[in-house]
Design an enzyme around this catalytic site. Sequence first.
Site, short mmCIF file in Angstrom:
data_model
loop_
_atom_site.label_atom_id
_atom_site.label_comp_id
_atom_site.label_asym_id
_atom_site.label_seq_id
_atom_site.Cartn_x
_atom_site.Cartn_y
_atom_site.Cartn_z
N ASP A 442 0.84 -1.21 0.00
CA ASP A 442 0.00 0.00 0.00
C ASP A 442 0.87 1.26 0.00
O ASP A 442 2.09 1.21 0.28
CB ASP A 442 -0.88 -0.05 1.26
CG ASP A 442 -2.20 0.68 1.09
OD1 ASP A 442 -2.31 1.51 0.17
OD2 ASP A 442 -3.12 0.43 1.90
N ASP A 506 -10.85 1.97 -3.26
CA ASP A 506 -11.40 1.68 -1.93
C ASP A 506 -12.92 1.74 -1.96
O ASP A 506 -13.56 1.51 -0.94
CB ASP A 506 -10.87 2.70 -0.91
CG ASP A 506 -9.51 2.31 -0.38
OD1 ASP A 506 -9.08 1.17 -0.64
OD2 ASP A 506 -8.88 3.13 0.29
C1 DGJ Z 1 -5.84 1.81 1.92
C2 DGJ Z 1 -6.21 0.63 1.09
O1 DGJ Z 1 -6.69 1.04 -0.15
C3 DGJ Z 1 -7.23 -0.22 1.84
O2 DGJ Z 1 -7.64 -1.27 1.04
C4 DGJ Z 1 -6.60 -0.70 3.12
O3 DGJ Z 1 -5.53 -1.56 2.84
C5 DGJ Z 1 -6.13 0.48 3.94
N1 DGJ Z 1 -5.29 1.36 3.17
C6 DGJ Z 1 -5.39 0.02 5.16
O4 DGJ Z 1 -4.88 1.06 5.87
#
Ligand code: DGJ
Length: 703
Positions: A442, A506
């Site tokens: 990430d 997300d």
């Molecule tokens: C952002 C990501 O896009 C989410 O899927 C998740 O992994 C969160 N970060 C975790 O902090």
Amino acid sequence: MNTKILSVTGKETELIVKVCEYVEILYWGCIINTKSEGAEYSLSRPIPYGRLDTDIPMTLHPELGRGLFSSPALEGHRNGKGWAPVFQTTNVKQGRKELTIYSEDKAAGLQLVTELRLDEFDVIKLRHKLINTADGIYSVNRLANTLPLPERANELLTYYGRWVNEFQQTRMRLTQGGYQQENRRGRTSHEHYPALIAGTQYFNETHGDVWGFHLAWSGNHRMRVDVKADGRRFMQAEAIYLPGEVALEKGDSIATPWLYATHSECGLNKMSQHFHQHVRSNILNNRLTKKARPIHLNTWEGIYFDHNPEYIMDMATESAKMGVERFIIDDGWFKGRCGDKAGLGDWYLDKSKYTKGLEGVIEHVNALGMEFGLWFEPEMINKDSDLYRSHPDWLLAMDNYEQPTGRNQYAIDLQNEDAFNYLFERLDYFLSKYNISYIKWDMNREIVQPGHDGYAAGHKQVEMYYRLVDKLTAKHPDVEIESCAAGGGRIDFEVLKRTHRFWASDNNDALERQQIQRGMSYFFPPEVMGSHIGAKHCHCTRRTHDINFRGLTALFGHMGIELDPVKESETEKQGFMKYIQLHKQLRPLLHSGDAIRLSTDDDAHLAHAVIATAQDKAVVLVAQLSMPTNSLSSTLRIPGLNKDKLYSISLLDYPENFHDIVNLQPLWTKEPVVASGEWLKKAGIAMPILDPESAILIGLKEA
Ligand code: DGJ
């Protein structure tokens, strides 16, 4: 250098390139089979009054010094001199599908190597490498890739977006003034996905000449399509260098990112086919064909930071029962990580949560027949972390300035060798010690003031990120990596060379996902697009969708589930199981066939299909986004099938109330109907009537 007219051909595309003291693409389009000697003279341009007295070519490397008043390909200087270079070709090497052109400007002390390739899927790859051959530092402000566009390219499709709203598209006329986008966010970005499409007026999925472009770079970039005052037009794409960032000592070089481009004479679907095939074979090198893409369960939206290993094992048990194949523990597992304000950088297991270690959890997951994956955000650091407390100087920042935080965090300076080695050691430790087959990598903040020892380091930071991933995958070649940056903030071809899938967004709301996934589909095949079924009540938009819409929306990607299966009702779990089974059954087709977007007569519909390369079967998804505009929604035409083959049409999935909301749905939804590929393309099938935010899945099989 004597003038040479060279032809580079792909499967259906031809580039006719004039190489003399400069390099100019004279033609980029479908292969011209019959060419007479000297045919290129037919393209020699007139020279109007009122401008320079010679014809000024639109070269692959536009130069002010040659009299081309467009954005030059190179801006730089040697202590104020050598600022208007004009390169002369010194050598050309031609392979079957590629040209390497060497040129130099002796006065400026510079050499340029231009690589132009056209692959078997008609995708062009272009980059320039600039070498400083003289004493003293040559400072490079800009170095761009340029490709010409014909004058009939007068419309653009470009992208915009933001967190939870990636890959939104907009259309505009391409006229004097042109178009420019600049990304200065330090990662590929949600806002300025580095791609655009130019085409003839009103181009659509099946009609019009289109030229698609993608800059493979995960940092700051500039893309422009310009219309010159004389009507000629070109596309230019480059990485943005921050002030002073690229200073070449004698013998040093800098290369542009690769620019990928393709032409289709019949609309966007064919353009996407070119890119999809290129991605599968030449970006991924067929890495994903080795095994089926395993169905994921990701813990994030299920438990967020609330980690209890016993409970997580229960989640794994429930996941396995539903048919999940890979279980991923997301954020929240490492030291001090109880929320999004602390812990980043401390890549040690949180022993207060995982009192018995991680082994037991992984063994449990593996014993259930699932692979195990773990979340990391290696490039980031919270000030509230042991790492920051012991290494405050590891921040990618500038002394004497306080930069704004993003999600309460800062970036780590990857050029700092100790920091780089620490991150490698931590990642390597986990991958070596545990049976981890997957990393979700990430990157949750934008980069504001990327400083290394007081110097700008935005470009180098991206290169060092690639280096870190490469070093890790060299040691752990079987570990798969998902590229995520707050959802879809780092999605590009260069990342994909070293990763296996993207977290597209997300936003797990199926309605929003239909649009996001469509935008992504122009350049990426379904198997690299992470697509999860979320909870009925979407966390991001607070909308509610039943399982039919969620399941069918997630079906056309690399599928997963993102919720807490322990808390879900039996009915919901039956639903997840059903779509997991359906995905497994269709997965070989979905992840190898030709993905196309279908035009519909009503904007309330979004339809797409995947057709087997043998054209013996296909699946078609029709999503009803909003209320149908009319009481009848016309027909659905399905191109791309074999016109002479007969296909039986069946309804594979539909909403629960499908037959109750009307007096009668179209006959084909109940009775077997057979139609030819030609019929399906030209006449099509009657659209059923659907409620907003629902979907149907149609199967086509050679009869
Ligand atoms: C952002 C990501 O896009 C989410 O899927 C998740 O992994 C969160 N970060 C975790 O902090």
